[in-house]
Design an enzyme around this catalytic site. Structure first.
Site, PDB file in Angstrom:
ATOM      1  N   TYR A 266       0.818  -1.209   0.000  1.00  0.00           N
ATOM      2  CA  TYR A 266       0.000   0.000   0.000  1.00  0.00           C
ATOM      3  C   TYR A 266       0.852   1.260   0.000  1.00  0.00           C
ATOM      4  O   TYR A 266       0.395   2.314  -0.430  1.00  0.00           O
ATOM      5  CB  TYR A 266      -1.015  -0.030   1.149  1.00  0.00           C
ATOM      6  N   HIS A 426      -5.542  -2.954   6.603  1.00  0.00           N
ATOM      7  CA  HIS A 426      -4.851  -3.935   5.763  1.00  0.00           C
ATOM      8  C   HIS A 426      -3.766  -4.689   6.520  1.00  0.00           C
ATOM      9  O   HIS A 426      -3.034  -5.487   5.938  1.00  0.00           O
ATOM     10  CB  HIS A 426      -4.251  -3.251   4.528  1.00  0.00           C
TER      11      HIS A 426
END
Lengths: 748, 748
Positions: A266, A426
């Site tokens: 990410y 996440h």
């Protein structure tokens, strides 16, 4: 160049000038010509680029390639479909293609001044201006989520559309009539900005990568549409309080060293809007000194992303698609902008590996420097990245062997040690997990995310249910699981509220050493892990030494898995295989997805498991066994009715009914299996013995090799100064050392 | 050059000349200088090579590299250990290194005339001359086998030692004294020749690759030690009857097209002694015209080996290690010799891929031609290799798509169809099996051999027990299994005594089509398979069409597996997964090694299974289902207590209680999954319907695409001439065609 640099003195003045400028733009659309483009590339850049495409070189090559690609796409009619499909579906992919095509055509217009490219962007934007006002939220939006889009299923994609399309619009502004400008701004840009900002306050203000895309798109639109208010909102939250917005995101989403708290997968994704909007801010308002903000955090975010890789691929911690690497377009843009800022020739080696020139002013600098052969080796480092906004919420530790300081070096080694914070939504429940890389490949592995990106048949291309039921759970990682329950009982809030303490990190030539501890993953249980990547030149051997100490008030079961990539070769203890029938190892917390293939109860002493990787090298983990501990052999795949999971193997060290236990092991790469050239060498381990000494201050591990040579690695368990003296006894002999550790050959 | 060309007139004359020559050699060791070397490279070759190493070029580069390697090895003391270890063990590998080092040092002596290289060979051979007479058969010889070695566990390796070492000896003869010659010949070469010939008659006379190595070593020793009798025995059997020996091996082990009956893995292995000894025969006795023997069979054997590959790797049928490919050293030698004979510049492209220049006269020719840029594309063909000595014992069929006629082309396609003969002891019970290759990778796969070559921990590096219990069994292949029993009940003799009948092979631009039948694999059951690799340019689509007709007198169960490489994505029917517990599919014949992961009973109509390969492409098999047939999903790994097998996946089409059944399917490569660049396209199949028409003469398959377009492939089931008329009815309409097949778009 910059049109409201000088107008920040007082609100009244600002208002007056803004009103004046707005009227000016509306009245004389030709005005735009002298100001456009004004985001990532400037008018000066364009002038240089127009010269460059006349001369041979990699910039011209890329230009011609992109021109061919756009020309080919222009043979097709413009298609702006009514949104219908989710990620990977037709309308989703079509709108993605459209914004990329508009961006590229817009740049081609700037470079070639051929109006056909500007006309394409104009015509497409006019269609969007017709369509957008007719749209409600997307039919495939996720149920219950507060972030729907209109063109796309989620506002994230909508913001990405805006980031590209506003740049395309900026490129072609000189070619538009007043009427067209009005139509496009009223039909699409103003509504989409409204939709993404004031109509999506939760996402816009969120300190999160979705928020970064939204603020970047809105802020860039603010520069182009001459709406400084949008820029202010983008930078400081909708209410301009500074509680949200782009700067808050730069403050909180990165550690002081530039580590993004969700991990590299990410991080590279988040990078794109950060660097794009930062570059646009620098162009329009250099006095904001955005690249100096927080001690150069944008640049650090770029270089840290590079460091978070091995052999070109990102470390796949947390939710991560494992094939993502440093050639990802976001990092191509990042490296390009970083080179433009710093002129660091090491970045050119990364650009060489990425092999993707981009058509911007900085892209031209990279292309010309590469053509001139200026690239120098990029230094990959052993480093501990402190986690969290202040860098004290644990750390992500990379230990590399010296030979690995080349980006494409495939015979180097790396240990990734993760006493990092949770990493928000996440993040995985994997405190103190580790991975090992050697000879170009992942050897002790992390599952990454359970997801087939954009494959409609696999749960719509989204994260699979197994991402939650397996990939995020502790057992899917290489760290201790207590009583078959995940860290923090897989409770995200609890995970976010706690983090490990990173004790120390040593980065010496032959010794990389790090230790961390956490007592909040399980109530009443303290987990402390110390990992060392050591090099014994005299033995021509590198080793990973793993000491995992577990201390608890009550008796528990402790599992420590090793998820390995490769083919099991051998163990020095008998396996009790489940030959004819096999069952899931457990019922929940990820255990329900593991088939129990075999179990063993090795004798007290040294237990060895050897496997062979496709890279042709053997790996042996030797561990100290107590005689009543078990080793379980598992394969992923149980309770997986749609075959969503990869069927990978692991073995799990298990001790039961225990309060205090130290898992001691050594991982040893050795030998070569070369069936193509038909030879096999050193297929068996050279480690013949392991011993462990533990006193109040010092842990020592003694490693005996088959040739009789013995080495000891000892370390002080706390972070100590270089002069601090420690001592321990081994085989009746006293040893003393100064500083954090001792690595010594024991003379017989 | 040749020293007994003219002495074959009468035995008496021969004897006289031999005695004279022998005395001459013994008397004047300097004599040897003028005759040496006389095997693969000649004195003329050496003269050219001595010039070449003075000039820049790839030959000189290779020479210098080899010199460095040998010089480095010469820093170590010579070690000729008493044999103790089996394959992969220390003494085994040491003796292998020794013969290679002697060969290389000997050649370096010829090239540099530096005596230190000759002295190394001499000193090592003298040590062998001391050791060899003291040896009994090898302690690790295989129990019950009649082929033990002395230096090695089997006589095969011993013969390889001889093939290399006799060449090394030949190279250094000019540097040896009479005394040394006597010692070396009496101590090692004469005893080893005796051991491998008269003392190993069964292996020496056997028409088998072991026999080829033995005869080649002994024959080459015959040339060097001036023993024409050894050459005669090598060529014509120990008793010179011609029932065995090298020429008989050339007659029987290859088909007329040069296909070796054990398959490519052993073909490349067998190649080495064939080409080496043939070259030595050509040097010494060109009048034997060995390279013209059997219409140039040696050369055909080389080029066929190249053809038996995809993307550089050999088709892994029968017992095969899957990573073996065209860069194998045996084929490097083969291509080098073939180029020396033919000057075919296509071979240079293969040499380029092999990237290994060898230091011989032909190696020099290859190096110079490569340096001069003479390489041209090698043509990979669609071809049916007739099997057996006369080429009529079935066939091995390779069908390629047009784009694949480049060796390194990774976006080409190949179907391997195997209606071949059994392939002796290394053959698998896999009549009519097939494999599919696309985009550089194996998609529908063959397990190959169950073996970890030379990995001691894995059953001593030999074929694993699972090679017999799984890899050779029919269920491990992609062909029909009747009542869970293997072809010929896995009886090798029965397998060797029978073979399929290859019916026809069509090689047109867009249609590759082949059919074969066998009625001996199962009593009372006729298996007939027709495979087509077709290209539909209008649909931008290639397809594999598979029609497998089974006809039996009694009712049986028929299983047709598809072993696929990749990750299951989707099926258009419900899976009934064994979630919490799974069991082996059966008890024997390989079924005991398959876990039953799920089963399904698809509705009548079209059943689809889609998987995704690591190459990023999707593959869908669409099949016609009757409504009462099953599809079983399996994974290898049951009854595998030592984790010897790879855990690969398959699905099995199963029909029960049936006399006659046609398995009709289409395999469709489609789309792209690119998680690195984050796009996914065409993840779903475009085939929407399949129909099947069967009359006495003609089979037709109708394929309907989602866009409504329909194509029919029809073929006459027998081999027919181009003018033969056939007809069939489809949807009430009559179709006629001439020749073997019709591929036609159906106009609506």
């Amino acid at each position: 160049m910059n049109y409201f640099t000088r107008i920040t003195s007082s609100p009244k003045q600002i208002l007056a000038v803004v009103v004046f400028l707005t009227l000016l733009v509306l009245a004389f659309s030709i005005k735009a010509e002298s100001e456009s483009p004004r985001l990532v590339s400037t008018q000066d850049d364009i002038a240089e680029m127009r010269l460059a495409i006349e001369k041979p070189g990699s910039f011209k090559t890329k230009f011609e390639q992109q021109k061919r690609s756009v020309d080919k796409q222009m043979e097709q009619a413009i298609t702006v479909p009514v949104p219908a499909d989710g990620g990977g579906g037709y309308t989703h992919e079509r709108h993605k293609k459209n914004y990329k095509l508009m961006y590229q055509a817009g740049m081609l217009f700037q470079l070639t001044q051929d109006k056909k490219y500007a006309d394409l962007v104009r015509d497409m934007l006019l269609q969007y201006a017709d369509l957008y006002p007719t749209l409600d939220v997307h039919p495939k939006r996720k149920a219950g989520a507060n972030n729907p889009g209109k063109l796309f299923w989620q506002s994230l994609n909508e913001a990405v559309w805006l980031v590209y399309s506003i740049q395309a619009y900026d490129f072609v502004l000189p070619n538009l009539t007043e009427k067209e400008i009005t139509k496009i701004e009223q039909g699409i840009f103003r509504p989409i900005v409204k939709f993404l900002s004031v109509d999506s306050p939760a996402t816009f203000n969120k300190v999160h990568n979705h928020g970064t895309w939204l603020t970047s798109g809105v802020g860039m639109a603010g520069y182009v549409l001459n709406e400084p208010e949008w820029v202010e909102q983008a930078l400081y939250d909708l209410d301009k309080s500074g509680k949200g917005g782009f700067l808050k995101q730069l403050d909180e989403l990165f550690s002081p060293q530039g580590y993004y708290n969700e991990g590299p997968y990410y991080q590279r994704y988040a990078l794109m809007p950060f660097i794009t909007f930062a570059k646009a801010i620098e162009t329009n308002e250099p006095e904001r000194k955005i690249f100096e903000y927080r001690d150069g955090i944008v640049l650090k975010a770029i270089t840290t992303t590079i460091q978070l890789s091995y052999n070109g691929l990102f470390f796949p911690i947390n939710d991560a698609i494992k094939s993502k690497g440093i050639d990802t377009i976001e990092l191509v843009n990042g490296v390009t902008i970083a080179y433009g800022l710093t002129g660091d020739t090491g970045l050119l080696e990364i650009a060489q590996i990425q092999d993707q020139i981009i058509l911007t002013g900085d892209g031209l600098k990279v292309a010309q420097a590469l053509d001139a052969g200026k690239a120098t080796p990029y230094e990959f480092e052993s480093v501990a990245f402190g986690d969290g906004a202040d860098g004290t919420q644990g750390a992500l530790v990379i230990m590399r062997q010296a030979s690995s300081n080349k980006a494409t070096e495939t015979d180097s080694q790396a240990v990734l040690f993760k006493p990092a914070a949770q990493g928000l939504g996440h993040g995985h429940f994997d405190k103190l997990t580790w991975q090992f890389y050697d000879k170009g490949a992942e050897i002790v592995s992390d599952y990454g995310a359970a997801r087939f990106l954009n494959v409609e048949a696999k749960y719509g291309g989204r994260y699979l249910p197994e991402n939650k039921t397996y990939a995020k759970q502790t057992i899917s990682h290489n760290t201790v699981v207590v009583d078959e329950r995940s860290h923090f009982d897989a409770n995200l809030e609890k995970g976010n509220a706690n983090h490990p303490e990173h004790l120390f990190f040593v980065n010496d030539k032959n010794v990389k050493l790090s230790s961390a501890t956490i007592d909040s993953a399980y109530e009443g249980v303290e987990l402390t892990r110390t990992l060392a990547l050591i090099n014994l030149p005299e033995q021509d051997q590198t080793l990973v030494i793993d000491v995992f100490d577990v201390n608890s008030k009550k008796q528990h079961q402790f599992d420590l898995p090793v998820h390995y990539q490769g083919q099991f070769i051998d163990s020095n203890f008998a396996l009790n295989a489940n030959d004819k029938t096999m069952s899931a190892l457990g019922n929940e917390n990820g255990y329900q997805h593991l088939w129990l293939k075999a179990q063993a109860t090795p004798d007290a002493g040294l237990a060895r498991v050897t496997w062979l990787h496709d890279n042709g090298r053997f790996y042996t983990q030797s561990s100290i066994e107590t005689g009543d501990s078990q080793i379980l052999f598992t394969q992923i795949g149980a309770n997986d009715p749609n075959f969503n999971l990869r069927n990978e193997n692991a073995f799990i060290h298990r001790v039961k009914n225990t309060k205090k236990h130290s898992f001691i092991s050594v991982l040893e790469p050795h030998g070569e299996y070369n069936p193509s050239k038909e030879f096999t060498i050193s297929a068996t381990s050279k480690v013949s013995g392991l011993a462990h000494v533990d006193n109040d201050n010092v842990t020592a591990v003694l490693i005996t090799f088959l040739d009789g040579k013995e080495w000891v690695l000892a370390y002080n368990k706390q972070s100590v100064t270089k002069t601090k003296k420690s001592e321990f006894s081994l085989k009746g002999k006293k040893y003393k050392f100064s500083g954090q550790y001792l690595l010594q050959k024991i003379t017989k």
